[in-house]
Scaffold this motif. Sequence first.
Motif, short mmCIF file in Angstrom:
data_model
loop_
_atom_site.label_atom_id
_atom_site.label_comp_id
_atom_site.label_asym_id
_atom_site.label_seq_id
_atom_site.Cartn_x
_atom_site.Cartn_y
_atom_site.Cartn_z
N SER A 139 -8.34 2.00 -4.37
CA SER A 139 -6.93 1.75 -3.39
C SER A 139 -5.81 2.20 -3.75
N ARG A 140 -4.74 2.18 -2.79
CA ARG A 140 -3.61 2.49 -3.17
C ARG A 140 -2.47 1.52 -3.29
N ASP A 141 -2.95 0.43 -3.38
CA ASP A 141 -2.13 -0.91 -3.47
C ASP A 141 -1.47 -0.77 -4.97
N THR A 159 0.78 -1.28 0.09
CA THR A 159 -0.08 -0.08 0.03
C THR A 159 0.93 1.30 0.26
#
Length: 557
Positions: free
Chosen positions: A504-506, A295
């Motif tokens: 998301s920030r993945d 992340t």
Amino acid sequence: MSTSVRNRIPPVSRLGRPSGRGRSLAGVAIATAVLVVLPLAPGLLVTDRSAAGTPGLVGIPGESLLIVLLVVIVPWRALRRVLAGIFGALVTTALVFGGIDRGFRATVGTPFALVDWPQLGSAYGVVVDAVGVFLAELILLGLLCAILGCATVLAWAALRVADAVRGHVAGRGVIAGLAVLWLVVGVVAPPPAGAPLAASASVGSLETAVSQTERVLAAQAAIARAIADDPFTDVPSDRLLAGLRGKDVVIAFVESYGRVALEGPGIAEGVTDALRAGNASLAAEGYSARSAWLTSPTFGGLSWLAHGTLQTGVWTPTQSAYDQLVASDRLSLSRAFGDAGWRTVSDVPSDSEPWRIGSSFYRYDSLIDARDVGYRGPGFGYARIPDQFTLKHFADTELAGPHDPVMAEIDLVSSHTPWAPLPQLVPWEQIGDGSVYDPQPGQSQSAGTVWQSAKTVQRFYGESVQYSLGSLFSFLGHVDDPNLVVIVLGDHQPAAIVSGAGASRDVPISVIARDPSVFTAIDDWGWTPGLRPGDGSPVWRMDAFRDRLLTAFGDKP
């Protein structure tokens, strides 16, 4: 026609335009509309209502009421002009802050704070690389003229409305009534939907920037504690990375290589095919891979925040946190490798000026940028030098022949926005000085054409990631180094136009090596075999990676 009927017809000029009185009323009407609508624009621009404390899309603009009341009351014409000028400047400043805030949220996924001003220079640099210096300067000049014009029009509108109101008792009554209504609706009985009719949009927009700045400054104490709390500070350098001794270690950041590249409709298919082909080619060369998710602390841009987080184990989600980090003595991976005997290299082909932090904080032995690689080919927008050329130059200069172990961070930037024009892979032995790429920019669509459609932007983003990954696989296929270990990962997700709202920030991360002992050391990580992490693969915060790596490959006491 009777005299009485003629007297009821509004006077009209010979050209069919309203008379002086009609034009005056029309001007006041226009001024009133400008005065009422523009102060609401910051409320439209600030998307985070809870953070802004501003109204919804409809409101009675308190700024307009206040300025008209003041200008009506003040008897001196000069002072009225000063007040109108202040009003125009206040609302225009709020518009600018609101626009910047919305841009920050759309591109990097965070609200704008006043300490983020230096990042606007980086954003302008991206525009220059995408459209050229002349057009970028023209856009900047247009924005400055628009800002000045907005402030002027608002000041004019305030004076016109105030002059009209001063001459009519009914007008003063209307303004007084609206002021009372504004107070009653805004203070006594706001609607329950969270969008009060009584608004102070300009103040709310400015308050958003200030409050976000306060949050950033408050976080600095926590960052200081995280920097100081380092379990590896006192570990002898020869024990930190004993499990990798003798190996060449490359950390390759693939720009904007986010989860959407593996899951986004219309994007994932091509990238997954590239990874599948990469798995096959690597297996044929004796490589294995393990993959998972990290992340990232950033989204859509500001790649250096991710680089600092991965290297130091300190979560750096803002520029101020990064500035605090690089001013400290926190142990980075590059410094740990250097202290343990590796030759350390930073290879950033997008840089064209000296990178001071690379020497002062990361302690790299060698800093390679666009000036050092002898590239003679054409530019490709922001990513002027194609990734395949970058990797070929690194292989020829750092890995060829007998050499001391090398640790390098290489930034692969062909997948950097605006994702056009795109280079294409060429045979490894034909890369040379890069002139082989001369025809390619004209064979790809320009950034201006690509950005006319969101779907085209998404398609070109996917193709850019495929190119960067293909460049890496080409590098691995041509470098005969049994001791090579490559850690390849994304720095952040691409902007919302590709990732979508609320993404998301993945980002994916993979470890690639030929030596089975590398994977034995990380067996307890539980990563997924191959280059593509799955839904069940571990998801770590990016700041967890440094400590996991140092623990896995450290000399166990």
